[in-house]
Scaffold this active site. Sequence first.
Site, PDB file in Angstrom:
ATOM      1  N   ASP A   1       0.855  -1.194   0.000  1.00 10.18           N
ATOM      2  CA  ASP A   1       0.000   0.000   0.000  1.00 10.18           C
ATOM      3  C   ASP A   1       0.885   1.237   0.000  1.00 10.18           C
ATOM      4  O   ASP A   1       2.088   1.160   0.287  1.00 10.18           O
ATOM      5  CB  ASP A   1      -0.942   0.018   1.210  1.00 10.18           C
ATOM      6  CG  ASP A   1      -0.201   0.067   2.530  1.00 10.18           C
ATOM      7  OD1 ASP A   1       0.825  -0.653   2.671  1.00 10.18           O
ATOM      8  OD2 ASP A   1      -0.618   0.823   3.428  1.00 10.18           O
TER       9      ASP A   1
ATOM     10  N   GLU B   1       0.141  -0.852   5.789  1.00 11.81           N
ATOM     11  CA  GLU B   1       1.247  -0.298   6.568  1.00 11.81           C
ATOM     12  C   GLU B   1       1.100   1.207   6.768  1.00 11.81           C
ATOM     13  O   GLU B   1       1.395   1.729   7.835  1.00 11.81           O
ATOM     14  CB  GLU B   1       2.580  -0.605   5.881  1.00 11.81           C
ATOM     15  CG  GLU B   1       3.797  -0.457   6.807  1.00 11.81           C
ATOM     16  CD  GLU B   1       4.378   0.955   6.833  1.00 11.81           C
ATOM     17  OE1 GLU B   1       5.173   1.241   7.741  1.00 11.81           O
ATOM     18  OE2 GLU B   1       4.038   1.784   5.952  1.00 11.81           O
TER      19      GLU B   1
END
Lengths: 477, 477
Positions: A100, A166
Amino acid sequence: MAPQLGPFFKQVDDLSGSFVDRLRKAVAIPSISAQDENRKDVFKMAQFLASELESLGAEVHQRPLGKQPGKEHLDLPPVVIARYGNDKNKRTILVYGHYDVQPALKEDGWATEPFELSVDNNGRMYGRGSTDDKGPVLGWLNVIEAHKKAGVELPVNLLCCFEGMEEYGSEGLEEFIQAESKKFFKDTDAVCISDNYWLGTEKPCLTYGLRGCNYYSVSVSGPAQDLHSGVFGGSAHEPMTDLVNVLSKLVDAHGKILIPGIMDLVEPLTEEEKSLYGDISYTMENLHESLGSKTGIHPTKERTLMARWRYPSLSIHGIEGAYSAPGAKTVIPAKVIGKFSIRTVPNMESKDVNKLVFDHIKTEFAKLNSKNTLDVWLQHDGKWWVASPKHWNFTAASKAVQQVFGVQPDMTREGGSIPVTLNFEQATGKNVLLLPMGSSTDAAHSVNEKLDKRNYIEGVKLLGAYLHYVAEEPINT
Amino acid sequence: MAPQLGPFFKQVDDLSGSFVDRLRKAVAIPSISAQDENRKDVFKMAQFLASELESLGAEVHQRPLGKQPGKEHLDLPPVVIARYGNDKNKRTILVYGHYDVQPALKEDGWATEPFELSVDNNGRMYGRGSTDDKGPVLGWLNVIEAHKKAGVELPVNLLCCFEGMEEYGSEGLEEFIQAESKKFFKDTDAVCISDNYWLGTEKPCLTYGLRGCNYYSVSVSGPAQDLHSGVFGGSAHEPMTDLVNVLSKLVDAHGKILIPGIMDLVEPLTEEEKSLYGDISYTMENLHESLGSKTGIHPTKERTLMARWRYPSLSIHGIEGAYSAPGAKTVIPAKVIGKFSIRTVPNMESKDVNKLVFDHIKTEFAKLNSKNTLDVWLQHDGKWWVASPKHWNFTAASKAVQQVFGVQPDMTREGGSIPVTLNFEQATGKNVLLLPMGSSTDAAHSVNEKLDKRNYIEGVKLLGAYLHYVAEEPINT
């Protein structure tokens, strides 16, 4: 004896164009975990990774993590876990990365479209996620591909753990790692994380430590509602006056923490550790450049790095409840909450730090003899982490750096936190290495994020070489 | 010898129903100066006042003030000026009030419609503007009407100055007063302003002083941009640390200003002034009630009132540029600006205060030996005001209070500012009296604003009686 890496390295060079293409495809998927409307793209990115890994011959699973806490209309993106190789006679290395990215808009000031990889004449590859953390994640895929095409056997079993949240607090990951440590990750011998950066731009580093962070709130309250300073100024104890007084007793202008006993918790500097700082590729000019000013506290590189890595620091972040807008307002705030944090280092245990902080603040407030009410509490804490840089995991990585870049790596710590590091260490009980691919100028989280092509391609060689040196390290260390 | 006020008082009682109706009509016009969409209502309210004054026989002008600065699509509402009586042998009293009001919405928590006057069983008349300041403004109209209907001649010439932008900074009024002081207001002998409140609920007061206000900003800056406290905490001078330190050197927890020399500027307390405080109708319970807590600094009524009225105070209002939201953020702000103000009293001249403030802050910052940069400046200032409570203007008002309410008024100051007071004093060179009609519980600017019917009707008698006593005061005082 150094492993024979020639065919692998040559294959990496030959494939460099397709590795850049792989990064281009990944950057084109706006897998922004913080924005609801991009959640489908985060899933798409997971599928992209899973497909690529499968086509390389890995065993791949997309593991669901359930609904997103507080946003139950959203499914958390899956953790993509993979295994490549299952040879009991080989070491098993668990690698982590995240797929991400941070939000990005052209209007934020990007010179190029953030979700189109744009390579300039100096080999700087601009694009959101290029360095944080799609480049490093794809690095592991590139390692597998180059080995296959070069006809070289991967010298270890590779386990992958790639997450998609994250940049939004790694929701659910800690429990997942804990649960899988005795299952999918059970034969892990060491962990390698590529999600930080070189200290500078020329010399790779191995990172063996992180500071922790204890975040505190201290509130002072008095009147039942905000007051007019014309009417009540001088006749009522003002919470803001008391808070500013208490906050001023926490740290001096030179960064010295004024809380009694704090420094007694800090592990003393050994001659051995001290000797590590001199060779590190860092200058006071590097500090001034990153500050944008010459307001550094310490006169030397060594003291600056120690202040950043191995000593605690205390920062006051702000005050909630007081007037914070531009202009003038003559309010006496009824309740104000100061926020500060202490970056912790070995051997500061959170409960010991808390006690010293709470006692000190209450003592200082009591000295004021104010009729206001004070409260102080811990908002959250995260533990420091320090690994042994003498472990074979680090020795192997160091040899790989010498092989690929021709230099001894800087042995660094970081001042901030990467919580997943400690999660892996605690869950597996194994040594964890931070092996960065990007450089200090990559602007992760900022506009014009980039990854230098050299860092990416030589980084693929580095990751691969690391696996070969890992395989060669004596088993009993 | 007391004037013969019987017929006037009786007429006021007889007209009390129509006086309440007059207030009802005024409250029904939502003359909110702060909201563009209500500007037409502000004009309507001016027209209402002008018509009423004309029908009473006054000479009335609606004087334009031009476009509103910064909102040039809006015309400023007119100042309604009026003259009633033109007898060279009479004193001329200039009265001030404002016909605009604060915004109000039922949804804000009002128990009744804010723009419909609602009278409860205890005679509390709820409605926006009832006490601030339509009731007092209409009080002067009621005085004229009751005199006419009672066949009693008004004992003075009355000049009115009613503005429509008081709740939005009195745009353009200061220049207007200055210009008219030698024209329409040229024969003014004294000024009376009804736009403040009794100290409590039972006893009227005359107000003879206001504190001034010097508002300061102090900035500390260092790095070129906000920094991550993990990366830079401990190695860079932090602006927030320095600012909190400097702010902590301004005032102690007991309200004592720590700036050297400030208290030397303060006019010493005389025995005569001291003697005024004992009789004032105020208790420590009043303070605790208005604070909503027992966090008052001083143990006695006298010291509390002196701290509020005749000594300076320093309040820290907040910090701009630091983290001010709930939750946790680990930022090191690059530039922070502290805001504080000093309420000033005789004989603190702004320039002297500024010098002491700037010198002290620079001295304290220099002690920190920080590499950050400090700046400190005055945002704005407003001068204190103190009139002589022995002037015939006050003596007359005091006699009127005794006549109407049977008590000696409290002689008060206020801790805050009413800038128009000083404007009138400076423009006319005459004594200014603050003669409030409403009580401390009227909730001006808040929800459920009200004016007690007793305060309104007895207030009309008070304003009228004041004019009679003014006319009787010896001419040479």
